[in-house]
Design an enzyme around this catalytic site. Structure first.
Site, PDB file in Angstrom:
ATOM      1  N   ARG A 107      35.128  34.166  12.603  1.00 29.98           N
ATOM      2  CA  ARG A 107      34.508  34.810  13.755  1.00 29.98           C
ATOM      3  C   ARG A 107      33.216  34.087  14.127  1.00 29.98           C
ATOM      4  O   ARG A 107      32.537  33.510  13.262  1.00 29.98           O
ATOM      5  CB  ARG A 107      34.196  36.269  13.393  1.00 29.98           C
ATOM      6  N   THR A 128      42.503  36.946  24.852  1.00 27.49           N
ATOM      7  CA  THR A 128      42.691  36.589  23.446  1.00 27.49           C
ATOM      8  C   THR A 128      44.144  36.126  23.275  1.00 27.49           C
ATOM      9  O   THR A 128      44.948  36.208  24.205  1.00 27.49           O
ATOM     10  CB  THR A 128      42.332  37.773  22.519  1.00 27.49           C
ATOM     11  N   THR A 183      40.337  33.878  19.841  1.00 31.52           N
ATOM     12  CA  THR A 183      39.786  34.327  21.118  1.00 31.52           C
ATOM     13  C   THR A 183      38.579  33.525  21.560  1.00 31.52           C
ATOM     14  O   THR A 183      37.891  32.912  20.742  1.00 31.52           O
ATOM     15  CB  THR A 183      39.392  35.816  21.015  1.00 31.52           C
ATOM     16  N   ASN A 220      37.074  35.530  23.932  1.00 30.75           N
ATOM     17  CA  ASN A 220      36.724  36.834  24.482  1.00 30.75           C
ATOM     18  C   ASN A 220      37.312  37.019  25.872  1.00 30.75           C
ATOM     19  O   ASN A 220      38.519  37.106  26.004  1.00 30.75           O
ATOM     20  CB  ASN A 220      35.214  37.089  24.462  1.00 30.75           C
ATOM     21  N   GLU A 276      31.342  35.769  23.354  1.00 26.83           N
ATOM     22  CA  GLU A 276      31.438  36.824  22.347  1.00 26.83           C
ATOM     23  C   GLU A 276      30.154  37.624  22.167  1.00 26.83           C
ATOM     24  O   GLU A 276      30.179  38.674  21.515  1.00 26.83           O
ATOM     25  CB  GLU A 276      31.830  36.220  20.992  1.00 26.83           C
ATOM     26  N   ASP A 278      30.386  41.218  22.657  1.00 24.75           N
ATOM     27  CA  ASP A 278      31.021  42.094  21.673  1.00 24.75           C
ATOM     28  C   ASP A 278      30.009  42.749  20.734  1.00 24.75           C
ATOM     29  O   ASP A 278      30.374  43.621  19.937  1.00 24.75           O
ATOM     30  CB  ASP A 278      32.057  41.328  20.856  1.00 24.75           C
ATOM     31  N   SER A 286      34.889  42.962  16.182  1.00 27.39           N
ATOM     32  CA  SER A 286      36.076  42.524  16.919  1.00 27.39           C
ATOM     33  C   SER A 286      37.176  43.570  16.792  1.00 27.39           C
ATOM     34  O   SER A 286      37.221  44.337  15.824  1.00 27.39           O
ATOM     35  CB  SER A 286      36.572  41.197  16.353  1.00 27.39           C
ATOM     36  N   GLY A 307      44.441  41.646  23.696  1.00 30.34           N
ATOM     37  CA  GLY A 307      44.358  42.840  24.525  1.00 30.34           C
ATOM     38  C   GLY A 307      43.077  43.617  24.422  1.00 30.34           C
ATOM     39  O   GLY A 307      43.070  44.822  24.655  1.00 30.34           O
ATOM     40  N   GLY A 308      41.947  42.977  24.042  1.00 30.78           N
ATOM     41  CA  GLY A 308      40.699  43.718  23.969  1.00 30.78           C
ATOM     42  C   GLY A 308      40.826  44.891  23.009  1.00 30.78           C
ATOM     43  O   GLY A 308      41.418  44.788  21.939  1.00 30.78           O
TER      44      GLY A 308
END
Length: 571
Positions: free
Chosen positions: A109, A382, A400, A402, A421, A424, A453, A473-474
């Protein structure tokens, strides 16, 4: 009021006493001995793009394993599907190593730069500044995907990294025909792309998006990948590429430093495991919120036999479990290296039992009864791919940048599109991000911290079948993967699981999003009378699934039929 009081009492009771459920994954010899000896003898790959799937098979044919193939798929997606993932972003992976019967979670990440300042993401009135959070260099965290691919090659692959990157490099140099999703994304973001000269050079050759059927090349990214393949981490996080990245970011108003890049580290973590109806689900721990939410939902549902319920009451219970899991998501979760989270509580079957008692049998629980808040419509970006190789190695990777085309900022001379990102993080506590998700100080930005995430790459091991599953898909990633797992447990094949009609509830807004065709008129009417607000939305997600039927030793792979460009294939 009585319901709210009961919720409060149950919550306090289980805060005070719960049993641990989050621990390092340890193989159980009696359960897994047969699996350890069994091998499929052939491979299955499902990804969002046919070129990426074929790149994975190309590397397998060279003598690589599933982890080498994953490098080929991910790097090729960086070339052909930049609207969703790439070298300027990050990934999360849940893997199973067949030789040792060991499950591992790899956290690649992105991280916040050392000079992160929450004030950069606020307007003068204190409201979130969506432009700085989503567009340009301030929106970008330090990328993790290149380091993650190096890690896979070094610790789990069989081939040199350069060989696994070769298909992506060739595709970038020789060119490819962009699919309709990429062309549509470029047109959608054209005005933002035009703000950055290097972005325009990459995505708007001649000042316009590539024409349908036109060959598109990415020589700068090909060079960046060659350096990564030759020098490993040093080929991206120091030297030529790092200098170009930092110079481009700082010239455009960002705050990255060479030390930010040099300090980036991949993390291996113990995956979350949960048992449900005789199936073992192996999924993502924090800084993913997905595995915690999926485990909490399944723990709640384990108190019911939903297989024997009519559709209305089955959906009712699933929605209520979703509602409660997302409520906890918002309050507790963050980067485990920075935040102490009550995971033993959240993953405890006793805590789930308490939550289960707050569900009314025939009536929706308004989210306002649990706690007030607000949210927005989740996004659909993503990418995810699933791999099972001939030796039985399993790879679930969700990657991703984002939002669509990330920050739309390309670092000059690298071909690297940077992520966005930073959105997020809970940049403003209890204010929704672009996906409508809320957050507390647990997910506030700090130097070197990883943003929360929803990515939920998962492996499901049942009595006779194994599945590798995930989706973009968020915030809907969590519920898509959950519903895919339930469809697999109900006996669905790879196509059934990927095609399964979806619905989603994320606590706030207090609305059930429903894919057209998911419910018939009678079910819709019954749910409405129970107190649910249903909102139809166009199909979402891009699930990619590979299933291994261990009884027949056959593999089955499928890419989401909602999108035309993916490919699930067995060879």
């Amino acid at each position: 009021m009585k319901l709210a009081m009961r919720w409060h009492v149950v919550l306090i009771g289980f805060l005070l006493g719960t049993s641990g459920a989050f621990a390092a994954d340890k193989p159980t010899p009696s359960t897994h001995a047969a699996q350890l000896a069994q091998r499929p003898g052939h491979a299955g790959i499902a990804s969002a793009n046919a070129l990426a799937t074929e790149a994975g098979f190309e590397v397998l044919a060279k003598g690589g394993n599933a982890f080498d193939a994953a490098i080929a798929v991910a790097s090729t997606l960086s070339i052909v599907e930049p609207e969703s993932s790439g070298m300027g972003g990050g990934f999360m992976a849940t893997i199973h190593v067949a030789a040792s019967d060991h499950n591992v979670f790899i956290d690649a990440r992105e991280t916040a730069p050392a000079a992160v300042d929450a004030k950069d993401y606020l307007n003068a009135d204190g409201a979130p500044n969506r432009d700085t959070a989503l567009k340009g260099p301030l929106a970008a965290g330090i990328p993790g995907e290149p380091a993650g691919l190096v890690w896979l090659a070094k610790h789990y692959g069989k081939l040199p990294l350069s060989e696994s990157l070769a298909p992506a490099i060739r595709t970038a140099r020789d060119g490819f025909k962009p699919d309709s999703r990429l062309l549509g994304s470029i047109k959608e973001e054209q005005k933002n792309i035009e703000r950055w000269p290097a972005s325009s050079d990459k995505f708007l050759p001649g000042g316009q998006p590539p024409a349908d059927g036109e060959i598109w090349r990415d020589p700068d990214q090909a060079h960046t990948l060659e350096l990564l393949g030759k020098y490993g981490d040093a080929g991206f996080y120091s030297g030529e590429t790092a200098q170009k990245l930092v110079s481009a970011v700082r010239e455009a108003g960002g705050k990255w430093t060479l030390q930010d890049l040099a300090s980036y580290r991949v993390k291996e973590r113990a995956p979350i495991t949960v048992d449900y109806r005789g199936y073992k689900i192996i999924t993502a721990p924090p800084p993913s919120s997905g595995g915690v939410a999926i485990a909490e939902i399944l723990n709640i549902l384990s108190g019911f036999d939903i297989s024997k319920l009519d559709q209305v009451h089955r959906v009712h219970l699933v929605i209520e479990a979703m509602r409660r899991a997302f409520r906890d998501h918002n309050d507790y979760l963050g980067d485990p290296d920075f935040v102490k989270m009550p995971l033993d509580m959240l993953l405890s079957p006793y805590y789930a039992d308490g939550l289960r008692q707050t569900i009314l049998p025939d009536k929706a629980t308004p989210s306002s009864m649990l706690a007030p808040s607000s949210g927005a419509d989740p996004g659909m970006h993503t990418t995810h791919f699933s791999i099972i190789d001939a030796d039985g190695n399993l790879v679930a990777i969700t990657s991703t940048v984002n939002y669509v085309l990330g920050s739309t900022f390309v670092a000059k001379g690298t071909g690297i599109l940077l992520n966005d990102e930073m959105d997020d993080f809970a940049l403003v506590p209890n204010k929704p991000n672009v996906y409508g998700l809320l957050g507390s100080k647990a997910n506030a930005p700090e130097p070197g911290k990883r943003m929360l995430s929803s990515m939920s790459p998962s492996i499901v091991i049942g009595p006779d079948r194994t599945a590798v599953i995930g989706s973009p898909g968020g915030s809907t990633i969590i519920t898509q993967v959950l519903e895919g797992i339930l469809a697999f447990i109900d006996g669905g094949d790879a196509h059934d699981v990927a095609a399964h009609k979806r619905f989603h509830h994320q606590y706030m807004p207090d609305t059930v999003m429903v894919e057209p065709g998911a419910f018939d008129a009678a079910t819709t009417d019954a749910l409405t009378r129970m107190g649910y607000t249903l909102k139809e939305r166009s199909p979402w997600g891009f699930m990619n699934v590979v299933i291994w039927d261990r009884r027949t030793n056959k593999l089955d792979a499928a890419s989401d039929p909602r999108r035309e460009d993916g490919l699930g294939k067995v060879r």
